[in-house]
Design a protein around this motif. Structure first.
Motif, mmCIF file in Angstrom:
data_model
loop_
_atom_site.group_PDB
_atom_site.id
_atom_site.type_symbol
_atom_site.label_atom_id
_atom_site.label_comp_id
_atom_site.label_asym_id
_atom_site.label_seq_id
_atom_site.Cartn_x
_atom_site.Cartn_y
_atom_site.Cartn_z
ATOM 1 N N GLU A 44 -19.456 27.725 -31.566
ATOM 2 C CA GLU A 44 -19.738 28.176 -32.918
ATOM 3 C C GLU A 44 -20.303 26.980 -34.096
ATOM 4 O OE1 GLU A 44 -17.382 31.217 -34.281
ATOM 5 O OE2 GLU A 44 -17.696 32.383 -32.513
ATOM 6 N N GLY A 45 -20.466 27.436 -35.215
ATOM 7 C CA GLY A 45 -20.957 26.482 -36.236
ATOM 8 C C GLY A 45 -22.344 25.912 -36.052
ATOM 9 N N PRO A 46 -22.621 24.794 -36.922
ATOM 10 C CA PRO A 46 -24.013 24.383 -36.865
ATOM 11 C C PRO A 46 -24.287 23.700 -35.783
ATOM 12 C CG PRO A 46 -22.651 23.598 -39.017
ATOM 13 C CD PRO A 46 -21.842 24.407 -37.868
ATOM 14 N N LEU A 47 -25.452 23.536 -35.621
ATOM 15 C CA LEU A 47 -26.007 23.052 -34.160
ATOM 16 C C LEU A 47 -25.733 21.220 -34.223
ATOM 17 C CD1 LEU A 47 -29.685 24.688 -33.819
ATOM 18 C CD2 LEU A 47 -27.393 25.105 -32.569
ATOM 19 N N ALA A 48 -25.108 20.787 -33.159
ATOM 20 C CA ALA A 48 -25.039 19.491 -33.112
ATOM 21 C C ALA A 48 -26.165 18.670 -32.877
ATOM 22 C CB ALA A 48 -23.979 19.111 -32.097
ATOM 23 N N ASP A 49 -26.192 17.367 -33.132
ATOM 24 C CA ASP A 49 -27.531 16.653 -32.839
ATOM 25 C C ASP A 49 -28.124 16.699 -31.751
ATOM 26 O OD1 ASP A 49 -27.389 15.694 -35.445
ATOM 27 O OD2 ASP A 49 -26.734 13.725 -35.144
ATOM 28 N N TRP A 50 -27.191 16.784 -30.579
ATOM 29 C CA TRP A 50 -27.838 16.908 -29.252
ATOM 30 C C TRP A 50 -28.372 18.289 -29.053
ATOM 31 C CZ3 TRP A 50 -26.423 20.600 -25.618
ATOM 32 C CH2 TRP A 50 -24.938 21.279 -25.867
ATOM 33 N N GLU A 51 -27.599 19.424 -29.417
ATOM 34 C CA GLU A 51 -28.432 20.693 -29.485
ATOM 35 C C GLU A 51 -29.816 20.623 -30.216
ATOM 36 O OE1 GLU A 51 -24.589 23.756 -28.981
ATOM 37 O OE2 GLU A 51 -24.760 22.730 -31.182
ATOM 38 N N LEU A 52 -29.834 20.150 -31.409
ATOM 39 C CA LEU A 52 -31.148 20.199 -32.157
ATOM 40 C C LEU A 52 -32.328 19.510 -31.334
ATOM 41 C CD1 LEU A 52 -30.390 19.745 -35.842
ATOM 42 C CD2 LEU A 52 -31.882 21.395 -34.848
ATOM 43 N N GLN A 53 -31.722 18.202 -30.555
ATOM 44 C CA GLN A 53 -32.883 17.468 -30.001
ATOM 45 C C GLN A 53 -33.420 18.356 -28.726
ATOM 46 O OE1 GLN A 53 -30.904 14.198 -28.459
ATOM 47 N NE2 GLN A 53 -32.583 12.898 -28.591
ATOM 48 N N LEU A 54 -32.429 19.130 -28.151
ATOM 49 C CA LEU A 54 -33.106 19.872 -27.087
ATOM 50 C C LEU A 54 -33.988 20.995 -27.430
ATOM 51 C CD1 LEU A 54 -30.005 20.059 -24.618
ATOM 52 C CD2 LEU A 54 -32.133 19.656 -24.079
ATOM 53 N N TRP A 55 -33.533 21.659 -28.555
ATOM 54 C CA TRP A 55 -34.426 22.721 -29.369
ATOM 55 C C TRP A 55 -35.768 22.175 -29.776
ATOM 56 C CZ3 TRP A 55 -36.118 27.604 -29.631
ATOM 57 C CH2 TRP A 55 -36.470 27.892 -30.903
ATOM 58 N N ASN A 56 -35.786 20.968 -30.226
ATOM 59 C CA ASN A 56 -36.984 20.383 -30.644
ATOM 60 C C ASN A 56 -37.943 19.934 -29.582
ATOM 61 O OD1 ASN A 56 -36.398 20.713 -33.596
ATOM 62 N ND2 ASN A 56 -35.361 18.647 -33.603
ATOM 63 N N ALA A 57 -37.178 19.450 -28.445
ATOM 64 C CA ALA A 57 -37.884 18.972 -27.204
ATOM 65 C C ALA A 57 -38.636 20.185 -26.601
ATOM 66 C CB ALA A 57 -36.933 18.341 -26.417
ATOM 67 N N LEU A 58 -38.210 21.306 -26.742
ATOM 68 C CA LEU A 58 -38.598 22.349 -26.059
ATOM 69 C C LEU A 58 -39.699 22.999 -26.810
ATOM 70 C CD1 LEU A 58 -37.879 24.461 -23.770
ATOM 71 C CD2 LEU A 58 -36.744 25.739 -25.533
ATOM 72 N N LYS A 59 -39.684 22.870 -28.368
ATOM 73 C CA LYS A 59 -40.623 23.323 -28.980
ATOM 74 C C LYS A 59 -41.977 22.489 -28.931
ATOM 75 C CE LYS A 59 -38.403 23.655 -32.957
ATOM 76 N NZ LYS A 59 -38.333 23.911 -34.575
ATOM 77 N N SER A 60 -41.421 21.191 -29.059
ATOM 78 C CA SER A 60 -42.712 20.017 -29.104
ATOM 79 C C SER A 60 -43.269 20.034 -27.769
ATOM 80 C CB SER A 60 -41.910 18.783 -29.673
ATOM 81 O OG SER A 60 -41.516 18.185 -28.481
ATOM 82 N N LEU A 61 -42.772 20.214 -26.788
ATOM 83 C CA LEU A 61 -43.370 20.254 -25.294
ATOM 84 C C LEU A 61 -44.707 21.187 -25.631
ATOM 85 C CD1 LEU A 61 -41.096 20.467 -22.401
ATOM 86 C CD2 LEU A 61 -43.048 18.918 -22.910
#
Lengths: 150, 150
Positions: free
Chosen positions: A6-23
């Motif tokens: 729960e709670g805000p996304l951690a840096d590593w979570e955001l990094q994965l989300w951004n990787a997925l979108k940017s691919l």
């Protein structure tokens, strides 16, 4: 059932989300840029014309096209007006009074046929040539897992 | 330098290209749908408001926002007009006569703050919870390799 953090996304979570979108985004951007500069068609033009040929044998209902592209009807309609002005497509009456049929013109057919080799080459250059065998396997498995029905 | 294949894309090549595109698209669609249904903001609204908060401390030039979102100026401008009507943002004069400054309103700030937990939860549910450790590693490596400068 897994318990999610729960709670805000951690840096590593955001990094994965951004990787997925940017691919996908970056790949589409690059291929779109190649098609635009070598053939004059935009990525959206290419999407419309290739679907007309591949899915409709030259003709589709405007609504089918919107669904297939995942575009809102109004956005697609504006885009088609510009493509009609460039004589790449023609609008006509559909099977029912309220539907619009969209047909590729000879000019549109010539344009998409000239663009396909550019599209293939660009996908190979920017994407396929960078994928090792294990990347390919993972990419297909991930797409299968992440895009399966909920 | 590797020699690339020629001719039309083979089925396996198309499959990889479609997997790559659908990964990001489907993920964005799902997260967008959750945000829309639980908060009333569209994915585009969320993108605008979160950038205003995160990148601009509440204010950005309209052009900066367009660049960051990868949207054409006219498309963004239409969208911002609708967001202004819903009182989520306000337009004002920028630092130079020709630039427009965009500022988040109190209502916009409330909306984005209420949406962030939905966004985080949705990303965890649809994406992060499906990734094993090895998937995460490969996803980051792939994104790095495929989105590096040409």
């Amino acid at each position: 059932v897994k318990t999610l953090a729960e709670g805000p996304l951690a840096d590593w979570e955001l990094q994965l989300w951004n990787a997925l979108k940017s691919l996908g985004e970056k790949s589409l951007e690059r291929v779109g840029r190649d098609i635009q500069s070598e053939t004059g068609l935009s990525a959206a033009d290419f999407g419309v014309l290739s679907r007309l040929e591949d899915l409709g044998g030259g003709t589709l209902r405007q609504q089918e096209l919107a669904d297939s592209m995942g575009w809102q009807r109004s956005r697609l309609s504006h885009h088609l007006t510009r493509m009609e002005e460039r004589e790449l497509v023609e609008r006509g009456e559909g099977k029912t009074a309220r539907s619009t049929a969209l047909t590729i013109t000879t000019k549109g057919r010539d344009a998409i046929r000239a663009s396909r080799p550019v599209h293939a080459k660009s996908i190979r250059r920017h994407i396929l040539s960078h994928l090792k065998a294990e990347d390919r396997k993972l990419l297909l498995a991930l797409a299968y897992r992440l895009t399966a029905d909920d």
